[in-house]
Design a protein around this motif. Structure first.
Motif, PDB file in Angstrom:
ATOM      1  N   SER A 317       0.817  -1.224   0.000  1.00 29.84           N
ATOM      2  CA  SER A 317       0.000   0.000   0.000  1.00 29.84           C
ATOM      3  C   SER A 317       0.851   1.274   0.000  1.00 29.84           C
ATOM      4  O   SER A 317       0.343   2.350  -0.291  1.00 29.84           O
ATOM      5  N   SER A 318       2.156   1.142   0.361  1.00 32.49           N
ATOM      6  CA  SER A 318       2.963   2.380   0.417  1.00 32.49           C
ATOM      7  C   SER A 318       3.654   2.694  -0.914  1.00 32.49           C
ATOM      8  O   SER A 318       4.271   3.740  -1.066  1.00 32.49           O
ATOM      9  N   ILE A 319       3.549   1.792  -1.882  1.00 29.03           N
ATOM     10  CA  ILE A 319       4.241   2.035  -3.168  1.00 29.03           C
ATOM     11  C   ILE A 319       3.563   3.191  -3.910  1.00 29.03           C
ATOM     12  O   ILE A 319       2.358   3.172  -4.163  1.00 29.03           O
ATOM     13  N   GLN A 320       4.372   4.231  -4.212  1.00 27.44           N
ATOM     14  CA  GLN A 320       3.798   5.394  -4.901  1.00 27.44           C
ATOM     15  C   GLN A 320       3.979   5.303  -6.409  1.00 27.44           C
ATOM     16  O   GLN A 320       3.232   5.889  -7.159  1.00 27.44           O
ATOM     17  N   GLU A 321       5.045   4.607  -6.798  1.00 26.14           N
ATOM     18  CA  GLU A 321       5.321   4.565  -8.228  1.00 26.14           C
ATOM     19  C   GLU A 321       5.894   3.204  -8.625  1.00 26.14           C
ATOM     20  O   GLU A 321       6.694   2.619  -7.891  1.00 26.14           O
ATOM     21  N   ILE A 322       5.474   2.729  -9.777  1.00 27.76           N
ATOM     22  CA  ILE A 322       6.073   1.506 -10.335  1.00 27.76           C
ATOM     23  C   ILE A 322       6.794   1.924 -11.607  1.00 27.76           C
ATOM     24  O   ILE A 322       6.186   2.518 -12.502  1.00 27.76           O
ATOM     25  N   LEU A 323       8.085   1.664 -11.633  1.00 26.79           N
ATOM     26  CA  LEU A 323       8.873   2.044 -12.809  1.00 26.79           C
ATOM     27  C   LEU A 323       9.126   0.792 -13.647  1.00 26.79           C
ATOM     28  O   LEU A 323       9.642  -0.206 -13.139  1.00 26.79           O
ATOM     29  N   LEU A 324       8.745   0.853 -14.904  1.00 29.72           N
ATOM     30  CA  LEU A 324       8.938  -0.301 -15.790  1.00 29.72           C
ATOM     31  C   LEU A 324      10.192  -0.121 -16.632  1.00 29.72           C
ATOM     32  O   LEU A 324      10.423   0.960 -17.185  1.00 29.72           O
ATOM     33  N   VAL A 325      10.962  -1.182 -16.702  1.00 27.21           N
ATOM     34  CA  VAL A 325      12.234  -1.166 -17.435  1.00 27.21           C
ATOM     35  C   VAL A 325      12.283  -2.417 -18.293  1.00 27.21           C
ATOM     36  O   VAL A 325      11.686  -3.430 -17.940  1.00 27.21           O
ATOM     37  N   GLY A 326      13.037  -2.397 -19.399  1.00 18.97           N
ATOM     38  CA  GLY A 326      13.225  -3.599 -20.222  1.00 18.97           C
ATOM     39  C   GLY A 326      12.196  -3.665 -21.340  1.00 18.97           C
ATOM     40  O   GLY A 326      11.018  -3.327 -21.145  1.00 18.97           O
TER      41      GLY A 326
END
Ligand SMILES: Nc1ncnc2c1ncn2[C@@H]1O[C@H](COP(=O)(O)OP(=O)(O)OP(=O)(O)O)[C@@H](O)[C@H]1O
Length: 629
Positions: A317-326
């Motif tokens: 619940s604390s994740i503010q951002e998901i960064l996608l790579v690849g």
């Protein structure tokens, strides 16, 4: 000059990239054909060795001597279960030399074996040569990306490969950390990384053959990895396989197309006459790949749960951002699954700029940060970056099972059965480095004996059984005297890890006399220096041969291209050209010297001169590129 290197994946699409920081931004260094990445193939023949795209072209005609994908076996023992399938399915041979898988090829009519580190070193040297040719400067140091879940032995193997390639003190950087550095370079430039305050992020990197997930906390230029894992057997090529094993390249094309359109087709050429075309929609592809997407989500959930033991846990619940790579995160199905999984908190899902090149760009930035010499372009904000990594796997010592002295676990004496041992994790996985952690043990075996010896057996891994983990080394403390009143002797064992991951283990008798402290630097998997020196010398010899062979191959290609350009374009030159093409054909499977090429070019020039109008310039095909062997 310092450079960044992305060692890429381990499968057939294997690619390497190299970049440098110039004029205020990271820049890809192209190979000799101008490509922004090159295939990590090395091909041996009777005459020499080719590296990169030219080597890959040899695969269909020379499969037994064309090597790729060795990063997968790097740091593994020959009998390790994880690599058995790779060894079994490999078109080239692996042999067991001292328990380590080596690649056996036929070179100049005899069999030769190469350590996986040596093959990686060949590719690293090529990248160094490319960088030096491109910039005109000498390469001093490299920042090399690795999957963040690489074990200590795998890291050491990459380090050894760098050393064989002449790259001293390489800096190994987790792929996800590298991508975040690049992300920070354009999203927070000026304010520093995380200038907007503390941010909890999940970085998901799905490449061709590896999926890595890292939970991170960033703030004011500090990038702290809280927990991380890598699955070296999950990536974009599994989506191609899930879709249709027999037409992998066509499936890959359809998959790539379905990221931007809703329909595509897979073409299957059975025998040249029988040709099938299967239509496939984006939804169908996503359904076929569902189990793979779920595996990525499971890995993400595991990384989040493992972060709970950290000082700054990253909860779902604390994740503010998901960064996608690849490259493979372009598949819409991955984003859909992530949106559904995080639907309650709805973190922003961002794709890093330059998805396929973000990792090497991050490495180039970190290389510039480490550089002390000339830096091209502004670097104010670069100086604010601080990367904090974690211990990839738990570190600890073997203790005697069921023999705890009160609150302390007991260290084994030099004798005793290894089956009675358990693993005590002094530094759990995902502890932030640099760090030092001390644990106190008892030494009860001295009961009734005036002096004794304890054995400090260091392991890395997650199993409670020491021998199921990786043995990192062992040392002993001798002459431990019993205390009056049967008081139990205590021994402190410390693990000290610096920012580069160097581990020193120290054991000390509490209140002991001088000489009752001993230390050991963990050197597991490290190649003996004499072996590295031998391989370095062999690499230098090969480098010289490579240049000669590449030049000769180039000369053959140029001559062939020249013949075809004339044959297709000018009337009446058939005879001379046909004779030259026939000669190229006849000599295709044998060694040809520079002298022979010159004779052939001279006779072609003479033939053309008789036909072409006066003043027509007959081109030479690179006679001065190759030195006579
Ligand atoms: N538009 C697209 N849609 C779906 N997949 C794509 C797309 N473009 C590239 N890919 C896939 O991305 C993968 C390559 O990604 P990338 O270049 O990041 O991998 P890599 O760095 O070589 O591998 P790894 O990270 O495993 O070491 C391939 O499987 C490729 O098919």
């Amino acid at each position: 000059m310092n450079i960044g290197i992305d060692l890429g994946t381990q499968r057939r699409q294997v690619i390497r990239r190299v970049a440098v920081w110039r004029n205020g931004h990271p820049e890809i260094i192209p190979d000799e054909e101008g490509n922004r990445s090159f295939a990590s193939y090395v091909s041996f023949s009777r005459d020499g060795r080719l590296v990169g795209g030219r080597a890959k072209l040899q695969q269909s005609v020379n499969p037994k001597n064309t090597i790729f994908g060795v990063k997968r076996v790097l740091g593994h023992g020959f009998r390790d279960l994880e690599i058995q399938e790779d060894i079994r399915k490999s078109p080239f041979s692996y042999v067991d030399i001292g328990g380590v898988p080596h690649i056996e090829v036929e070179v100049r009519d005899r069999k030769e074996s190469f350590a996986p580190e040596e093959i990686i070193a060949v590719q690293l040297s090529k990248m160094v040569r490319m960088a030096e040719a491109y910039t005109g400067e000498k390469v001093h140091r490299a920042v090399v990306s690795i999957p963040p879940g690489f074990s200590r032995i795998q890291r050491q193997a990459v380090q050894d490969a760098c050393e064989i390639a002449g790259l001293e003190e390489p800096y190994l950087l987790g792929e996800t950390s590298a991508a975040v550095v690049y992300y920070g370079s354009y999203s927070w430039a000026g304010a520093g990384l995380g200038g907007g305050g503390e941010k909890r992020m999940l970085v998901i990197d799905v490449g061709a053959g590896t999926t890595s997930v890292s939970a991170m906390v960033t703030e004011e230029g500090v990038v702290e990895v809280v927990s991380a894992s890598s699955n070296l057997r999950l990536g974009g090529s599994d989506f191609d396989n899930a879709h249709q094993a027999k037409a992998r390249s066509s499936c890959e094309r359809a998959k790539v197309l379905l990221s931007s359109s809703l329909k595509a087709s897979v073409e299957l050429d059975i025998s040249g006459d029988v040709h099938y075309i299967f239509p496939i929609s984006r939804d169908e592809l996503n359904v076929r790949c569902e189990s793979k997407f779920e595996a990525i989500l499971d890995q993400a959930a595991q990384v989040v749960s493992q972060s709970s033991t950290s000082k700054s846990p990253v909860t779902k619940s604390s994740i503010q951002e998901i960064l996608l790579v690849g490259g493979a995160t372009r598949m819409t199905g991955i984003v859909d699954e992530l949106k559904a999984y995080f639907s309650e908190t709805n973190p922003s899902i961002t794709s890093v700029r330059d998805l396929d090149e973000a990792v090497v760009f991050g490495c180039a930035i970190q290389a510039a940060v480490l550089g002390e010499g000339k830096i091209h372009g502004p670097r104010d904000w670069l100086d604010t970056i601080l990367l904090l990594d974690v211990v990839p796997q738990s570190l600890g010592v073997a203790v005697t099972r069921g023999n705890d002295a009160g609150e302390f676990k007991t260290l084994p004496s030099d004798g005793g059965s290894p089956h009675e041992r358990a693993f005590s994790r002094t530094l759990p996985r995902n502890s932030t480095i640099p760090t030092k952690k001390t644990e106190t043990f008892s030494c009860s075996s001295i009961d009734g004996i005036s002096e004794s010896t304890v054995s400090i057996q260091v392991y890395e891994g997650e199993s409670d059984i020491p021998t199921a983990n990786t043995f990192l080394g062992c040392f002993e403390l001798h002459g431990i005297r019993s205390l009056p009143n049967s008081e139990v002797r205590r021994i402190q064992v410390s693990f000290d890890i610096d920012a580069r991951g160097r581990i020193v283990v120290t054991a000390e008798v509490v209140g002991g006399e001088r000489g009752q402290t001993r230390s050991m630097e963990v050197r597991v998997g490290r190649m003996p220096q004499y072996e590295k020196d031998r391989l370095k010398n062999r690499a230098r010899e090969w480098d010289a041969l490579d240049r000669q062979y590449e030049a000769l191959t180039q000369r053959r290609n140029n001559l062939e291209e020249y013949c075809y350009s004339f044959r297709d374009g000018v009337e009446g030159v058939h005879e001379g050209i046909a004779q030259c093409l026939q000669w190229l054909d006849d000599t295709a499977s044998r060694s040809v010297t520079n002298g022979e090429y010159t004779v052939q070019e001279d006779s072609l020039a003479a033939a053309l001169q008789r036909i072409l109008p006066p003043g027509y310039i007959i081109m030479r095909t690179g006679a001065d590129q190759a030195q006579e062997s």
